[in-house]
Each structure stands twice: as C-alpha cells, then as structure tokens.
Design a protein around this motif. Structure first.
Motif, PDB file in Angstrom:
ATOM      1  N   THR A 271       0.814  -1.213   0.000  1.00  0.00           N
ATOM      2  CA  THR A 271       0.000   0.000   0.000  1.00  0.00           C
ATOM      3  C   THR A 271       0.850   1.268   0.000  1.00  0.00           C
ATOM      4  OG1 THR A 271      -1.721  -1.177   1.204  1.00  0.00           O
ATOM      5  CG2 THR A 271      -1.840   1.215   1.224  1.00  0.00           C
ATOM      6  N   ALA A 272       1.933   1.270   0.760  1.00  0.00           N
ATOM      7  CA  ALA A 272       2.753   2.475   0.887  1.00  0.00           C
ATOM      8  C   ALA A 272       3.445   2.849  -0.419  1.00  0.00           C
ATOM      9  CB  ALA A 272       3.787   2.288   1.990  1.00  0.00           C
ATOM     10  N   LYS A 273       3.832   1.845  -1.206  1.00  0.00           N
ATOM     11  CA  LYS A 273       4.479   2.004  -2.511  1.00  0.00           C
ATOM     12  C   LYS A 273       5.964   2.370  -2.465  1.00  0.00           C
ATOM     13  CE  LYS A 273       1.099   0.769  -5.046  1.00  0.00           C
ATOM     14  NZ  LYS A 273       1.202  -0.579  -5.667  1.00  0.00           N
ATOM     15  N   ASN A 274       6.417   3.070  -1.433  1.00  0.00           N
ATOM     16  CA  ASN A 274       7.830   3.420  -1.370  1.00  0.00           C
ATOM     17  C   ASN A 274       8.238   3.699   0.076  1.00  0.00           C
ATOM     18  OD1 ASN A 274       7.445   6.387  -0.821  1.00  0.00           O
ATOM     19  ND2 ASN A 274       6.443   6.239  -2.834  1.00  0.00           N
ATOM     20  N   PRO A 275       9.547   3.609   0.385  1.00  0.00           N
ATOM     21  CA  PRO A 275      10.005   3.822   1.765  1.00  0.00           C
ATOM     22  C   PRO A 275       9.689   5.216   2.300  1.00  0.00           C
ATOM     23  CG  PRO A 275      11.712   2.733   0.468  1.00  0.00           C
ATOM     24  CD  PRO A 275      10.651   3.155  -0.500  1.00  0.00           C
ATOM     25  N   GLU A 276       9.705   6.214   1.420  1.00  0.00           N
ATOM     26  CA  GLU A 276       9.442   7.574   1.866  1.00  0.00           C
ATOM     27  C   GLU A 276       8.034   7.701   2.445  1.00  0.00           C
ATOM     28  OE1 GLU A 276      12.750   7.258  -0.670  1.00  0.00           O
ATOM     29  OE2 GLU A 276      10.666   6.785  -1.191  1.00  0.00           O
ATOM     30  N   ALA A 277       7.068   7.094   1.768  1.00  0.00           N
ATOM     31  CA  ALA A 277       5.686   7.140   2.254  1.00  0.00           C
ATOM     32  C   ALA A 277       5.544   6.377   3.563  1.00  0.00           C
ATOM     33  CB  ALA A 277       4.739   6.560   1.199  1.00  0.00           C
ATOM     34  N   ALA A 278       6.217   5.231   3.667  1.00  0.00           N
ATOM     35  CA  ALA A 278       6.149   4.436   4.896  1.00  0.00           C
ATOM     36  C   ALA A 278       6.774   5.188   6.069  1.00  0.00           C
ATOM     37  CB  ALA A 278       6.860   3.100   4.693  1.00  0.00           C
ATOM     38  N   ASN A 279       7.930   5.803   5.817  1.00  0.00           N
ATOM     39  CA  ASN A 279       8.592   6.547   6.891  1.00  0.00           C
ATOM     40  C   ASN A 279       7.785   7.774   7.311  1.00  0.00           C
ATOM     41  OD1 ASN A 279      10.839   4.877   7.225  1.00  0.00           O
ATOM     42  ND2 ASN A 279      11.941   5.850   5.540  1.00  0.00           N
ATOM     43  N   SER A 280       7.138   8.393   6.340  1.00  0.00           N
ATOM     44  CA  SER A 280       6.303   9.553   6.662  1.00  0.00           C
ATOM     45  C   SER A 280       5.145   9.147   7.563  1.00  0.00           C
ATOM     46  CB  SER A 280       5.776  10.187   5.375  1.00  0.00           C
ATOM     47  OG  SER A 280       4.880  11.249   5.660  1.00  0.00           O
ATOM     48  N   MET A 281       4.535   8.008   7.233  1.00  0.00           N
ATOM     49  CA  MET A 281       3.412   7.527   8.032  1.00  0.00           C
ATOM     50  C   MET A 281       3.861   7.130   9.438  1.00  0.00           C
ATOM     51  SD  MET A 281       0.605   4.641   6.979  1.00  0.00           S
ATOM     52  CE  MET A 281       1.836   3.397   6.669  1.00  0.00           C
ATOM     53  N   LEU A 282       5.016   6.456   9.526  1.00  0.00           N
ATOM     54  CA  LEU A 282       5.540   6.059  10.834  1.00  0.00           C
ATOM     55  C   LEU A 282       5.966   7.273  11.656  1.00  0.00           C
ATOM     56  CD1 LEU A 282       7.700   2.994   9.730  1.00  0.00           C
ATOM     57  CD2 LEU A 282       5.618   2.924  11.108  1.00  0.00           C
ATOM     58  N   GLY A 283       6.346   8.339  10.977  1.00  0.00           N
ATOM     59  CA  GLY A 283       6.776   9.526  11.685  1.00  0.00           C
ATOM     60  C   GLY A 283       5.645  10.315  12.312  1.00  0.00           C
ATOM     61  N   GLN A 284       4.433  10.120  11.800  1.00  0.00           N
ATOM     62  CA  GLN A 284       3.298  10.881  12.335  1.00  0.00           C
ATOM     63  C   GLN A 284       3.060  10.613  13.822  1.00  0.00           C
ATOM     64  OE1 GLN A 284      -0.120  10.310   9.795  1.00  0.00           O
ATOM     65  NE2 GLN A 284       1.062  10.791   7.946  1.00  0.00           N
ATOM     66  N   PRO A 285       2.941   9.344  14.261  1.00  0.00           N
ATOM     67  CA  PRO A 285       2.755   9.121  15.696  1.00  0.00           C
ATOM     68  C   PRO A 285       3.982   9.536  16.513  1.00  0.00           C
ATOM     69  CG  PRO A 285       3.028   7.030  14.535  1.00  0.00           C
ATOM     70  CD  PRO A 285       2.840   8.079  13.497  1.00  0.00           C
TER      71      PRO A 285
END
Length: 294
Positions: A271-285
């Motif tokens: 779903t995330a498609k790339n590490p940048e999107a995954a890291n951005s999502m993990l960074g929110q909390p």
C-alpha cells in the motif's frame, strides 16, 4: 494432526513438487493458444498435493516443532526455493501469462479474473521472469542461500528462547506474579529437571509479560536484558552474521530487479508504494508521542 507422521512429509514434498512440475510443463508447452482457462486457472489448480503437505507442515513446525521437523525444514527450504524458481523463471510459461496480461481487458473476464491475471503477471515479474539468463542463474543461487539462512535463523531463534530462559531459585523472587504464573514457572522448571526451582521462559517479543507484575527490580532487569540480547550473545545461536548475509543478499536481489533497496522492492507491491511514504506515516505518531513523552 495426531495421525500425521513426520516420516510422511519428505515423500509428500517430493511427490508434490514432481507432480506440480509436470502440470507446469503441460501448461507451458501446450499447443493451444493461451487462455484464461488453460493458463491462469490451470496454474491455480496445480500443486495441490504440495500445497496440502506444506501448509500442514508449516502449521506444525510453527506451533509444535521437534528436531525431526527442524531437520526437514533445513533440508527442504532450498529445495522449495528451487522449485518456486523453476516455475517463476520458466520462459514459456511467462510468455503465456504475459500474452494474457496484454489482453486482459479484452478477454471478457470479470473484475476478479482481470485481477488474477494481473497478480500472476506481477508475481512472475517480481520473481525474476524478465531478467537475463545470467541474472536468473544468480537469482536462483541467492534464493537458495536465503532459504537456507531463513531456516537456520528460525531454528536459532527457537533454540535461543530455550537457552535464555531465566532460572529463579525461590518463590519469593516471583512476588507480584499470580499463583497461576508461579505454578507454570514451577512446571517449566520441573520439565527441565530443575526440581524446586522456577523457570521464566521467554516469548518471541521484546517485552516479556512478567515484567509488568514482578516487584523484584533485579529480576525484571535480568529478564529484560535476556530478552533483548537474544541471538546476539556470541553463542552457537547468534544470528548477527546471518542477518548481515540476509541483508546483503536481499539488497543484491533488489538491485538486480532495478530497485535501489530491498525496502523499495517490498513496498512497491504494498500500500505504501515506497520507503518515503512508509517513513512519513511512521513519523506521524512519533511527532505526537515524543513531546508527550518529554
């Protein structure tokens, strides 16, 4: 499961792989033009003996393993890897799938059928079907080594959990635990012939449940340190070098497929498609949690 004998798995695996390769050969070398029925559905129906035997085996080895099953895992992990590669890297089979993929919107399929064609095409491409012959040869070697390393990693984790269990000399040290947990610790010690002692076995998590309730700080610390140090203590079950090899091989495999990293390879099909999107999502909390923690 009680009726299944460990000795039955090896012949079931061998027969299952042999039967599926015959089925795959018939699909790949069919004189008929590729169709959804003679290619995609035929693939769906192939390998049923192998699927039944492996699903049963992996269920058992993850919940009730033993030395015989662990040895089977070590022996058959690279064989299963080679079997998957024999299918994924078959050029004739992929050519049929690729043809159907190009025609998927003209085959009169429903949404599920179209999605199935797309999934097979994607899986074969990600499995290396578009690589050169030299790259395919290297990919097979990488996959075989990763399969062996994965099996060894799992075995080491299991053995280290046993090795790292905490022996407690007195019931008083277990203050805070329920009577049921103390009784379980006594039974665990008894099973290892440690009569009169107590054994705190580790779960495959970082934090261990008894840490919440134990009042003995020194024991909590000992339990936690044992948990976080697993498979990195320099003993026979140390996975440090093994993990390094896995990371190196995964990176090589990803770059062979045109990805900058293994994370990029994995997330491209998620779903995330790339590490940048995954890291951005993990960074929110994290952005909300850090000020609260401070």
């Amino acid at each position: 499961f009680d009726k299944i004998k460990d000795a039955d798995f090896a012949p079931a695996f061998d027969r299952g792989m042999a039967d599926q390769l015959k089925e795959i050969d018939a699909i790949a070398n069919s004189a008929e033009a590729p169709s959804f029925d003679n290619t995609i559905l035929a693939l769906e129906r192939s390998g049923r003996i192998l699927a039944r035997s492996t699903s049963t085996f992996f269920n058992l080895i993850s919940t009730d393993t033993n030395p015989v099953r662990q040895k089977l895992m070590q022996e058959y992990a690279p064989k299963m890897s080679a079997h998957r590669d024999a299918i994924n890297l078959d050029p004739k089979l992929f050519a049929r799938i690729k043809t159907l993929y190009g025609q998927r919107d003209k085959l009169g399929l429903d949404a599920e059928g179209v999605r199935l064609v797309e999934r097979y095409y994607t899986d074969f491409v990600r499995g290396g079907a578009n690589l050169s012959d030299a790259q395919k040869t290297r990919l097979k070697a990488i996959n075989a080594e990763l399969a062996e390393l994965g099996a060894k990693f799992s075995e080491n984790v299991l053995e280290e959990v046993k090795e790292s269990a905490i022996v407690v000399d007195s019931k008083a040290e277990l203050d805070g635990l329920s009577d049921e947990r103390i009784a379980a610790a006594a039974e665990a010690a008894k099973a290892r012939k440690l009569e009169g002692k107590y054994l705190l076995t580790l779960l495959n998590t970082t934090g261990q449940p008894p840490e919440t309730d134990l009042t003995n700080r020194a024991l909590r610390e000992k339990l936690h340190k044992a948990s976080v140090a697993r498979n990195s203590r320099g003993n026979a079950f140390d996975n440090t070098e093994l993990v390094s090899k896995v990371v190196t091989l995964r990176t090589e495999r990803a770059k062979m497929q045109g990805y900058p990293s293994y994370a990029a390879y994995v997330l491209d099909d998620a779903t995330a498609k790339n590490p940048e999107a995954a890291n951005s999502m993990l960074g929110q909390p994290a952005r909300a949690a850090v000020p609260k923690a401070k």
